[in-house]
Design an enzyme around this catalytic site. Structure first.
Site, mmCIF file in Angstrom:
data_model
loop_
_atom_site.group_PDB
_atom_site.id
_atom_site.type_symbol
_atom_site.label_atom_id
_atom_site.label_comp_id
_atom_site.label_asym_id
_atom_site.label_seq_id
_atom_site.Cartn_x
_atom_site.Cartn_y
_atom_site.Cartn_z
ATOM 1 C CG HIS A 22 8.159 -10.009 -16.738
ATOM 2 N ND1 HIS A 22 9.063 -9.270 -17.462
ATOM 3 C CD2 HIS A 22 7.022 -10.066 -17.487
ATOM 4 C CE1 HIS A 22 8.495 -8.888 -18.593
ATOM 5 N NE2 HIS A 22 7.269 -9.362 -18.637
ATOM 6 C CD GLU A 61 9.407 -10.405 -26.600
ATOM 7 O OE1 GLU A 61 8.489 -10.187 -27.406
ATOM 8 O OE2 GLU A 61 9.223 -10.591 -25.381
ATOM 9 C CB CYS A 111 9.233 -11.241 -21.097
ATOM 10 S SG CYS A 111 8.384 -9.923 -21.987
#
Length: 499
Positions: free
Chosen positions: A261, A95, A129
């Site tokens: 994550h 990103e 993400c």
């Protein structure tokens, strides 16, 4: 590396498709979070206890998303000894956007020039993400499809996570992970066991293309993360039951590890507790008192009403504490000491988990992974680790390649908070500036690191690489570099690349 072109692979479905090897890169400098607490004038423990972070890696103006991915891909290829001609797919999940048209993947193709291989599918994938997970899934799908031509795939996740001055800044980080994908892998992605959740929401996004900084709704972001976790776990559990109807219902006890994550480490611990709460609500009524003693009062609670219920959170964090220490905390080495790497975060957790275990302890384990990207996109999937623990097995090579993670973390250079703040200001002031000559220190970079030298008046970027051979003296810690020097691309003594 195993050969793909066996009779069985040519005749039918490729077997045991997954991750064959993994390379992790993080910056060679960090700021201490406890010192940053003092510098920022916040209460002691706000970052180190409240967020669960001890150190934060960051990049100077010498590194950008192209250089991070150049470094991690070069290291993967050199360590495995695979020629670039043997790569048929390469995809980058990121990103960190420095060009609205030209992909990072196209920049990486310069590494393929000497091999003459231009037949490489894949481009960049972007959704906060989640992009790295999408790249991995696409690589797996390619190998398992009719498009596969017998070569390897590589999935790269890379990002630089930076925030404006304020409460969010200590949740930054940076790094990249490259994964070699193919059949006969030591880490096999289990077929039919992916549960995804996608929806439209503005919890974290980057509408200002002139800035590296995101726009964040912090409370909404946490709610979205937890609601996506609930949804993915529910779908994952349903598919597991359909695939293995004779097995016990999915629960925390059915997997040997849960990796998440990690925006910050405390949220990871809360996430495992959240799955414990899911298991509690799914538990047969006559088993609740036996499996969850003292928690019966929470039986009437609903998932959607408890995202910020401190009583539920506290109770299930306490109940799942032993499970957290055994199944999840071993995955937080990089997250704790580097910070949130965005797309590589989940895979840094996987690398941490692998590096902290022996081959014998890993053999046969099943690992659940939860990937989340704001906006939002989320998936829970699982890996099955092979049983082969022989000295020359793919699993042994995989584990051995990651055993230096702690040593590499310890070899980084500690930067003072004032210098960290100056570096962040420099990145802010020079973001997308052209022409520009980078001024950050090269000597601090790890050997073999690609770095930015300049951006010309047409925004074309030029990179060079620190030599691989010799001795590294980062932060005063002397360590021999066990990598061979590679040939120059356009220069004699130093590799150079242009974008």
């Amino acid at each position: 590396m195993p050969s793909f072109k066996s009779t069985s692979d040519q005749a039918g479905w490729p077997q045991d498709v997954g991750i064959l090897s993994m390379e992790v890169y993080f910056p060679a400098q960090y700021v201490d979070q406890q010192e940053l607490e003092v510098f920022d004038g916040v209460s002691p423990g706000k970052y180190t206890i409240g967020l669960g972070q001890t150190k934060m890696g960051f990049c100077s103006d010498r590194e950008d998303i192209n250089s991070l991915c150049l470094t991690v891909l070069s290291r993967l290829m050199e360590r495995t000894g695979i020629g670039y001609e043997n790569i048929g797919r390469l995809e980058v999940g990121t990103e960190t956007i420095i060009d609205k048209s030209k992909s990072v993947k196209s920049c990486l193709m310069q590494l393929f020039e000497e091999s003459g291989n231009t037949d490489v599918e894949g481009i960049d994938t972007t959704n906060a993400c989640y992009g790295g997970t999408a790249a991995l899934i696409n690589a797996i799908n390619w190998v398992e499809s009719s498009s596969w031509d017998g070569r390897y795939a590589v999935a790269i996740a890379g990002d630089i996570a930076v925030y404006a001055t304020g409460a969010a800044r200590p949740t930054g980080g940076a790094g990249a992970v490259a994964m070699l994908v193919g059949p006969h892998a030591p880490l096999v992605m289990e077929r039919g066991l992916r549960g995804s959740h996608m929806c439209h929401v503005y919890d974290f996004y980057k509408p200002d293309l002139s800035s590296e900084y995101p726009t964040v709704d912090g409370k909404l972001s946490i709610q979205c993360y937890l609601s996506a976790l609930d949804a993915c776990y529910r779908t994952f559990s349903r598919k597991a039951a359909a695939k293995e109807p004779s097995s016990p219902p999915m629960s925390l006890h059915q997997m040997d590890a849960f990796i998440f994550h990690s925006p910050y480490c405390k949220l990871v611990q809360k996430s495992l507790a959240r799955l414990c709460f899911n298991d509690f609500l799914n538990c047969p009524a006559d088993q609740v008192a036996i499996r969850y003693p003292g928690l019966e009062a929470f039986r009437e609670k609903k998932l959607e009403d408890t995202y910020f219920d401190r009583d539920v959170e506290k109770a299930f964090m306490a109940h799942s504490q032993d499970l957290f220490f055994s199944k999840t905390k071993p995955s937080l080495l990089i997250a704790t000491q580097v910070g949130n790497m965005y797309t590589p975060s989940l895979f840094g957790g996987l690398a941490s988990f692998i590096s902290g275990n022996s081959v014998e302890n890993l053999a046969g384990k099943r690992v659940a992974l939860f990937s989340y990207g704001s906006g939002l996109a989320a998936t829970m999937f699982s890996l099955r680790i092979t049983q082969d623990v022989g000295p020359d097995s793919p699993l042994t090579h995989f584990v051995t390649s990651l055993q230096d993670l702690q040593q590499r973390l310890d070899a980084r250079y500690k930067v003072s908070p004032p210098e960290f703040a100056e570096t962040m200001k420099l990145r802010q002031d020079t973001h997308h500036k052209a022409p520009y000559n980078a001024v950050g220190s090269i000597d601090r970079l790890f050997p073999g690191t690609w770095y930015l030298t300049k951006v010309d008046e047409m925004h074309r970027r030029q990179y060079e690489r620190r030599p691989l051979v010799g001795v590294s003296n980062v932060a005063g810690n002397v360590a021999t570099v066990h990598m061979k020097e590679t040939s120059s691309v356009t220069g004699e003594s130093t590799q150079q690349l242009h974008v």
